[in-house]
Every structure is written in C-alpha cells, then in structure tokens.
Scaffold this motif. Structure first.
Motif, mmCIF file in Angstrom:
data_model
loop_
_atom_site.group_PDB
_atom_site.id
_atom_site.type_symbol
_atom_site.label_atom_id
_atom_site.label_comp_id
_atom_site.label_asym_id
_atom_site.label_seq_id
_atom_site.Cartn_x
_atom_site.Cartn_y
_atom_site.Cartn_z
ATOM 1 N N MET A 148 0.825 -1.207 0.000
ATOM 2 C CA MET A 148 0.000 0.000 0.000
ATOM 3 C C MET A 148 0.864 1.265 0.000
ATOM 4 O O MET A 148 0.512 2.261 -0.644
ATOM 5 N N VAL A 149 1.982 1.239 0.685
ATOM 6 C CA VAL A 149 2.888 2.389 0.680
ATOM 7 C C VAL A 149 3.447 2.600 -0.726
ATOM 8 O O VAL A 149 3.551 3.741 -1.201
ATOM 9 N N ALA A 150 3.800 1.512 -1.404
ATOM 10 C CA ALA A 150 4.310 1.626 -2.769
ATOM 11 C C ALA A 150 3.240 2.204 -3.698
ATOM 12 O O ALA A 150 3.539 3.080 -4.529
ATOM 13 N N PHE A 151 1.998 1.731 -3.584
ATOM 14 C CA PHE A 151 0.912 2.278 -4.394
ATOM 15 C C PHE A 151 0.699 3.758 -4.105
ATOM 16 O O PHE A 151 0.541 4.572 -5.028
ATOM 17 N N ALA A 152 0.678 4.125 -2.844
ATOM 18 C CA ALA A 152 0.462 5.524 -2.473
ATOM 19 C C ALA A 152 1.601 6.405 -2.984
ATOM 20 O O ALA A 152 1.350 7.499 -3.515
ATOM 21 N N ALA A 153 2.828 5.951 -2.841
ATOM 22 C CA ALA A 153 3.979 6.725 -3.310
ATOM 23 C C ALA A 153 3.922 6.904 -4.821
ATOM 24 O O ALA A 153 4.169 8.003 -5.335
ATOM 25 N N VAL A 155 3.018 10.388 -9.484
ATOM 26 C CA VAL A 155 2.380 10.644 -10.784
ATOM 27 C C VAL A 155 1.498 11.892 -10.699
ATOM 28 O O VAL A 155 1.536 12.748 -11.603
ATOM 29 N N SER A 156 0.734 12.017 -9.632
ATOM 30 C CA SER A 156 -0.116 13.198 -9.463
ATOM 31 C C SER A 156 0.723 14.474 -9.426
ATOM 32 O O SER A 156 0.380 15.473 -10.069
ATOM 33 N N ASP A 157 1.812 14.447 -8.701
ATOM 34 C CA ASP A 157 2.689 15.608 -8.593
ATOM 35 C C ASP A 157 3.266 15.975 -9.956
ATOM 36 O O ASP A 157 3.323 17.157 -10.319
#
Length: 66
Positions: free
Chosen positions: A39-44, A49-51
């Motif tokens: 989940m940390v990898a997905f969030a990062a 990508v958003s940034d």
C-alpha cells in the motif's frame, strides 16, 4: 479522581490484562507487513504521478512548458 494503587497490585493487574490479549501469529504479522509495504508503494506511486501531472499542467498554464 483516580485512587492510588500500590505497585505490586498494579503489576498484577497489568499481567492479567496482558494475558487477555490475543497476539497475532507470525504468519498474520508477515502478511500485514507485506500489505503495508504494498500500500505504501501504491500511495507513493500515485502521489508521484499526481505531482508530475500537476507540475506539467502548471508549467503549461504559466507558459514555461516543459
């Protein structure tokens, strides 16, 4: 207001409460840990990508375009 308990009684109460705890197995702990890392990898990845997209959009709007 809380009443004072002598240290020996307090330690007995703590030990009896700890005995009631259901501790996770080694397998449950391992699975939970792996899921946290995923989940940390997905969030990062999502935040990165958003940034990048927001930075690109702002650069395009401001005319500095990359």
């Amino acid at each position: 207001m809380a009443t004072k308990t002598n240290p020996f009684t307090f330690i007995q109460q703590v030990r009896s409460e700890v005995a009631k705890v259901t501790w996770p197995t080694r397998r449950e702990t391992l699975i939970s840990t792996v899921m946290v890392f995923i989940m940390v990898a997905f969030a990062a990845t999502f935040l990165f990508v958003s940034d990048q997209l927001i930075a690109y959009a702002i650069g395009y709007i401001m005319g500095t375009g990359r």
